[in-house]
Design a protein around this motif. Sequence first.
Motif, PDB file in Angstrom:
ATOM      1  N   GLY A   8     -58.335  -8.870  -9.568  1.00 55.32           N
ATOM      2  CA  GLY A   8     -58.253  -9.125  -7.997  1.00 55.32           C
ATOM      3  C   GLY A   8     -59.663  -9.202  -7.367  1.00 55.32           C
ATOM      4  O   GLY A   8     -60.011 -10.099  -6.780  1.00 55.32           O
ATOM      5  N   ALA A   9     -60.493  -8.229  -7.973  1.00 51.52           N
ATOM      6  CA  ALA A   9     -61.853  -8.435  -7.397  1.00 51.52           C
ATOM      7  C   ALA A   9     -62.557  -9.464  -7.923  1.00 51.52           C
ATOM      8  O   ALA A   9     -63.272 -10.357  -7.056  1.00 51.52           O
ATOM      9  N   ALA A  10     -62.555  -9.952  -9.131  1.00 52.47           N
ATOM     10  CA  ALA A  10     -63.110 -11.214  -9.837  1.00 52.47           C
ATOM     11  C   ALA A  10     -62.365 -12.373  -9.011  1.00 52.47           C
ATOM     12  O   ALA A  10     -63.251 -13.306  -8.718  1.00 52.47           O
ATOM     13  N   ALA A  11     -61.090 -12.387  -8.641  1.00 57.91           N
ATOM     14  CA  ALA A  11     -60.584 -13.428  -8.015  1.00 57.91           C
ATOM     15  C   ALA A  11     -60.883 -13.616  -6.456  1.00 57.91           C
ATOM     16  O   ALA A  11     -61.295 -14.773  -6.247  1.00 57.91           O
ATOM     17  N   GLY A  12     -61.401 -12.636  -5.945  1.00 57.73           N
ATOM     18  CA  GLY A  12     -61.825 -12.664  -4.753  1.00 57.73           C
ATOM     19  C   GLY A  12     -63.219 -12.978  -4.596  1.00 57.73           C
ATOM     20  O   GLY A  12     -63.665 -13.907  -3.792  1.00 57.73           O
ATOM     21  N   ARG A  13     -64.021 -12.909  -5.611  1.00 63.23           N
ATOM     22  CA  ARG A  13     -65.305 -13.323  -5.672  1.00 63.23           C
ATOM     23  C   ARG A  13     -65.205 -14.714  -6.031  1.00 63.23           C
ATOM     24  O   ARG A  13     -66.008 -15.481  -5.405  1.00 63.23           O
ATOM     25  N   LEU A  14     -64.686 -15.245  -6.906  1.00 60.34           N
ATOM     26  CA  LEU A  14     -64.379 -16.740  -7.226  1.00 60.34           C
ATOM     27  C   LEU A  14     -64.144 -17.417  -5.874  1.00 60.34           C
ATOM     28  O   LEU A  14     -64.311 -18.616  -5.768  1.00 60.34           O
ATOM     29  N   ILE A  54     -69.546 -23.961 -10.232  1.00 58.14           N
ATOM     30  CA  ILE A  54     -68.895 -23.822 -11.921  1.00 58.14           C
ATOM     31  C   ILE A  54     -69.443 -22.805 -12.617  1.00 58.14           C
ATOM     32  O   ILE A  54     -68.745 -21.989 -13.290  1.00 58.14           O
ATOM     33  N   VAL A  55     -70.882 -22.919 -12.593  1.00 54.90           N
ATOM     34  CA  VAL A  55     -71.458 -21.501 -13.477  1.00 54.90           C
ATOM     35  C   VAL A  55     -70.722 -20.024 -13.126  1.00 54.90           C
ATOM     36  O   VAL A  55     -70.714 -19.494 -13.961  1.00 54.90           O
ATOM     37  N   ALA A  56     -70.806 -19.903 -11.812  1.00 55.65           N
ATOM     38  CA  ALA A  56     -70.548 -18.644 -11.269  1.00 55.65           C
ATOM     39  C   ALA A  56     -68.982 -18.397 -11.647  1.00 55.65           C
ATOM     40  O   ALA A  56     -68.620 -17.222 -11.881  1.00 55.65           O
ATOM     41  N   GLY A  57     -68.216 -19.271 -11.404  1.00 54.15           N
ATOM     42  CA  GLY A  57     -66.764 -19.293 -12.040  1.00 54.15           C
ATOM     43  C   GLY A  57     -66.695 -18.882 -13.352  1.00 54.15           C
ATOM     44  O   GLY A  57     -65.648 -17.947 -13.473  1.00 54.15           O
ATOM     45  N   ARG A  58     -67.398 -19.637 -14.065  1.00 54.24           N
ATOM     46  CA  ARG A  58     -67.343 -19.438 -15.642  1.00 54.24           C
ATOM     47  C   ARG A  58     -67.899 -17.955 -15.852  1.00 54.24           C
ATOM     48  O   ARG A  58     -67.095 -17.247 -16.560  1.00 54.24           O
ATOM     49  N   TRP A  59     -68.960 -17.512 -15.255  1.00 53.63           N
ATOM     50  CA  TRP A  59     -69.368 -16.127 -15.281  1.00 53.63           C
ATOM     51  C   TRP A  59     -68.082 -15.120 -15.050  1.00 53.63           C
ATOM     52  O   TRP A  59     -68.076 -14.003 -15.655  1.00 53.63           O
ATOM     53  N   LEU A  60     -67.540 -15.295 -13.709  1.00 57.43           N
ATOM     54  CA  LEU A  60     -66.545 -14.279 -13.152  1.00 57.43           C
ATOM     55  C   LEU A  60     -65.304 -14.431 -14.247  1.00 57.43           C
ATOM     56  O   LEU A  60     -64.700 -13.146 -14.185  1.00 57.43           O
ATOM     57  N   GLY A  61     -64.847 -15.504 -14.773  1.00 55.18           N
ATOM     58  CA  GLY A  61     -63.873 -15.508 -15.621  1.00 55.18           C
ATOM     59  C   GLY A  61     -64.076 -14.701 -16.896  1.00 55.18           C
ATOM     60  O   GLY A  61     -63.270 -13.856 -17.352  1.00 55.18           O
ATOM     61  N   SER A  62     -65.439 -14.874 -17.213  1.00 53.67           N
ATOM     62  CA  SER A  62     -65.704 -14.080 -18.426  1.00 53.67           C
ATOM     63  C   SER A  62     -65.780 -12.483 -18.220  1.00 53.67           C
ATOM     64  O   SER A  62     -65.208 -11.767 -19.062  1.00 53.67           O
ATOM     65  N   ALA A  63     -66.475 -12.357 -17.211  1.00 50.57           N
ATOM     66  CA  ALA A  63     -66.411 -10.807 -16.804  1.00 50.57           C
ATOM     67  C   ALA A  63     -65.132 -10.051 -16.365  1.00 50.57           C
ATOM     68  O   ALA A  63     -64.697  -9.028 -17.057  1.00 50.57           O
ATOM     69  N   ALA A  64     -64.092 -10.944 -15.767  1.00 50.29           N
ATOM     70  CA  ALA A  64     -62.920 -10.379 -15.782  1.00 50.29           C
ATOM     71  C   ALA A  64     -62.118 -10.149 -16.914  1.00 50.29           C
ATOM     72  O   ALA A  64     -61.283  -9.260 -16.880  1.00 50.29           O
ATOM     73  N   GLU A  65     -62.089 -11.150 -17.963  1.00 47.72           N
ATOM     74  CA  GLU A  65     -61.572 -11.078 -19.123  1.00 47.72           C
ATOM     75  C   GLU A  65     -62.230  -9.764 -19.933  1.00 47.72           C
ATOM     76  O   GLU A  65     -61.546  -9.007 -20.578  1.00 47.72           O
ATOM     77  N   GLU A  66     -63.201  -9.575 -19.927  1.00 52.24           N
ATOM     78  CA  GLU A  66     -64.113  -8.558 -20.627  1.00 52.24           C
ATOM     79  C   GLU A  66     -63.586  -7.257 -19.984  1.00 52.24           C
ATOM     80  O   GLU A  66     -63.200  -6.264 -20.825  1.00 52.24           O
TER      81      GLU A  66
END
Length: 103
Positions: A8-14, A54-66
């Motif tokens: 949820g936090a990652a989605a909020g940042r995205l 786009i780069v920030a979105g990819r980073w957030l997705g990666s961080a959320a998955e990790e």
Amino acid sequence: MHPVAVAGAAAGRLAHYVVSGVVGGAVLRGAAKAAPRAKPAARKALVGSLASGIVAGRWLGSAAEEARLKAGDMLAEARSSLGEEAPPPSAVDIEGHEHDHEH
């Protein structure tokens, strides 16, 4: 921290980055209409901000998955320390599988 809270936090940042990009694009579009000579510079800035989004979105997705994977590992370890067997990581319910074919 619960995996849902991390996601949820990652989605909020995205969502924040997406909204910032849209608002920035609208501001640049308005500026480009006001000053035709500034249009190439505004377009370059808009493309740069979209690329950053786009780069920030990819980073957030990666961080959320990790974070989700680490939380799952800790949950399995906690269950193991209680003597319980951790369920296999699967999104498919394997109990009650009653149709005829081989897997």
